[in-house]
Design a protein around this motif. Sequence first.
Motif, PDB file in Angstrom:
ATOM      1  N   ALA A 142       1.478   9.959 -12.432  1.00  0.00           N
ATOM      2  CA  ALA A 142       1.800  10.706 -12.045  1.00  0.00           C
ATOM      3  C   ALA A 142       3.550  10.010 -12.430  1.00  0.00           C
ATOM      4  N   ALA A 143       3.691   8.621 -12.083  1.00  0.00           N
ATOM      5  CA  ALA A 143       4.951   7.876 -12.606  1.00  0.00           C
ATOM      6  C   ALA A 143       5.591   7.776 -13.455  1.00  0.00           C
ATOM      7  N   VAL A 144       4.675   8.531 -14.662  1.00  0.00           N
ATOM      8  CA  VAL A 144       5.164   8.238 -16.128  1.00  0.00           C
ATOM      9  C   VAL A 144       5.207   9.695 -16.407  1.00  0.00           C
ATOM     10  N   ALA A 145       4.269  10.846 -16.332  1.00  0.00           N
ATOM     11  CA  ALA A 145       4.642  12.004 -16.899  1.00  0.00           C
ATOM     12  C   ALA A 145       4.875  12.881 -15.665  1.00  0.00           C
ATOM     13  N   LEU A 146       6.067  12.980 -14.781  1.00  0.00           N
ATOM     14  CA  LEU A 146       6.234  13.557 -13.862  1.00  0.00           C
ATOM     15  C   LEU A 146       7.220  13.130 -13.869  1.00  0.00           C
ATOM     16  N   ARG A 147       8.550  13.819 -13.033  1.00  0.00           N
ATOM     17  CA  ARG A 147      10.073  13.905 -12.990  1.00  0.00           C
ATOM     18  C   ARG A 147       9.832  12.937 -11.547  1.00  0.00           C
TER      19      ARG A 147
ATOM     20  N   ILE B 268       8.512  21.546  -9.061  1.00  0.00           N
ATOM     21  CA  ILE B 268       7.960  22.266  -8.557  1.00  0.00           C
ATOM     22  C   ILE B 268       7.555  20.185  -7.852  1.00  0.00           C
ATOM     23  N   PRO B 269       7.443  19.728  -6.828  1.00  0.00           N
ATOM     24  CA  PRO B 269       6.953  18.856  -6.262  1.00  0.00           C
ATOM     25  C   PRO B 269       5.859  18.993  -6.082  1.00  0.00           C
ATOM     26  N   LEU B 270       5.092  17.424  -6.662  1.00  0.00           N
ATOM     27  CA  LEU B 270       3.449  18.150  -6.556  1.00  0.00           C
ATOM     28  C   LEU B 270       3.976  16.334  -5.595  1.00  0.00           C
ATOM     29  N   TYR B 271       2.530  16.412  -4.623  1.00  0.00           N
ATOM     30  CA  TYR B 271       2.146  15.475  -3.709  1.00  0.00           C
ATOM     31  C   TYR B 271       0.472  15.684  -3.718  1.00  0.00           C
ATOM     32  N   TRP B 272       0.078  14.294  -3.504  1.00  0.00           N
ATOM     33  CA  TRP B 272      -1.502  13.489  -3.692  1.00  0.00           C
ATOM     34  C   TRP B 272      -1.896  14.034  -1.849  1.00  0.00           C
ATOM     35  N   GLN B 273      -3.111  15.377  -1.817  1.00  0.00           N
ATOM     36  CA  GLN B 273      -3.015  14.786  -0.164  1.00  0.00           C
ATOM     37  C   GLN B 273      -5.131  13.924  -0.528  1.00  0.00           C
ATOM     38  N   GLN B 274      -5.146  12.871   0.264  1.00  0.00           N
ATOM     39  CA  GLN B 274      -6.416  12.979   0.425  1.00  0.00           C
ATOM     40  C   GLN B 274      -7.023  12.490   2.227  1.00  0.00           C
TER      41      GLN B 274
ATOM     42  N   MET C  94       7.514  30.935 -16.822  1.00  0.00           N
ATOM     43  CA  MET C  94       8.262  30.250 -16.764  1.00  0.00           C
ATOM     44  C   MET C  94       7.308  28.127 -17.541  1.00  0.00           C
ATOM     45  N   VAL C  95       7.177  27.739 -18.540  1.00  0.00           N
ATOM     46  CA  VAL C  95       6.649  26.272 -19.439  1.00  0.00           C
ATOM     47  C   VAL C  95       7.485  25.145 -19.637  1.00  0.00           C
ATOM     48  N   PRO C  96       6.514  24.126 -18.304  1.00  0.00           N
ATOM     49  CA  PRO C  96       7.044  22.641 -18.655  1.00  0.00           C
ATOM     50  C   PRO C  96       6.654  22.050 -19.623  1.00  0.00           C
ATOM     51  N   PRO C  97       7.492  21.160 -19.764  1.00  0.00           N
ATOM     52  CA  PRO C  97       8.384  20.925 -20.827  1.00  0.00           C
ATOM     53  C   PRO C  97       6.909  19.970 -22.011  1.00  0.00           C
ATOM     54  N   GLN C  98       5.446  19.558 -21.077  1.00  0.00           N
ATOM     55  CA  GLN C  98       4.794  19.315 -21.729  1.00  0.00           C
ATOM     56  C   GLN C  98       3.925  20.219 -22.774  1.00  0.00           C
TER      57      GLN C  98
ATOM     58  N   LEU D 159       3.807  12.341  -5.679  1.00  0.00           N
ATOM     59  CA  LEU D 159       3.791  11.728  -6.899  1.00  0.00           C
ATOM     60  C   LEU D 159       5.094  12.135  -7.864  1.00  0.00           C
ATOM     61  N   GLY D 160       5.677  13.364  -8.066  1.00  0.00           N
ATOM     62  CA  GLY D 160       6.394  13.589  -8.320  1.00  0.00           C
ATOM     63  C   GLY D 160       6.907  15.040  -9.076  1.00  0.00           C
ATOM     64  N   SER D 161       7.601  15.830  -9.947  1.00  0.00           N
ATOM     65  CA  SER D 161       7.861  17.138  -9.499  1.00  0.00           C
ATOM     66  C   SER D 161       7.595  17.817 -11.090  1.00  0.00           C
TER      67      SER D 161
END
Length: 285
Positions: A280-285, A255-261, A234-238, A155-157
């Motif tokens: 996620a493409a818009v909101a994450l790095r 922190i990398p995030l993944y979608w598992q299903q 620790m705080v994310p920019p959002q 998803l991104g980080s």
Amino acid sequence: MDLDLVRTLLAVVDAGTFDAAAAMLHVTPSAVSQRIKALEQRTGRVLLVRARPVRLTPSGEVLVRYGRQLLALDQDLDAALGSDAVVRVPIAVNADSLATWFLPALQRVPSSLKISFDLHREDQDHTTALLRQGVVMAAVTSSREPVAGCSVRKLGSIRYAAMASQSFIDTYADGPVKSWLPDAPVVVFDRNDDLQDRFVRTLTRGRGAAEHRHYVPSSEVYVRAIVAGLGWGMVPPQQLQEGLVDLAPGRTVDIPLYWQQWKLDSPALTAVADAVAAEAAVALR
């Protein structure tokens, strides 16, 4: 498998006790017990540890996972045939994603699909356990290693920075940040949260954050606690708020995030996955 037996097993797992499951299913506790015994006899396996709350055995985890898939397909069939049935999609998601970008992702899912979102909040390092147990159909996780029977999509980080209030800095700052931050009070989400320790180790190459910790298991209140000067965190920019100061500009933890299903041909699950990936493409790095 008999869908009534499967539904009973899932009700016991979700409710935690036979009595609570009986109330959920509008039957007697004796009927729930008989159904579970029938399912165990049919499979030749002990599925539940009779504790409070009940615990799944390894065989129980397998059966619950496939049982939820079976019911998901049954719901998809109803929807495809024009039924008004609502499709339930249980998802595990970490608190910071839930507080920032994940709800906008769910808003992307067409309302015509009549999906009921059942969100389980869990640390991103532990959401895969809920997948493995069959509690959820999908998860936002930091693990790129797929759970058995699941697919993975990156998803991104989320990027976190060490933040504190000016009053906190005035009280505790004395010289370079690496000299005083390891001993300063810190705000931690819960006992699974090691972000603060990770950050301090980037400064000290050894020890973690101070033992003087405030546990605040709510993303919104967590940031408010830092603004109030209880500690740094620790705080994310959002989630940045006025009054927060970056303690070490340029130093962050990603922190990398993944979608598992589940590998399941479900229109509802596919729609949710596509919506999550798009947001996620818009909101994450």
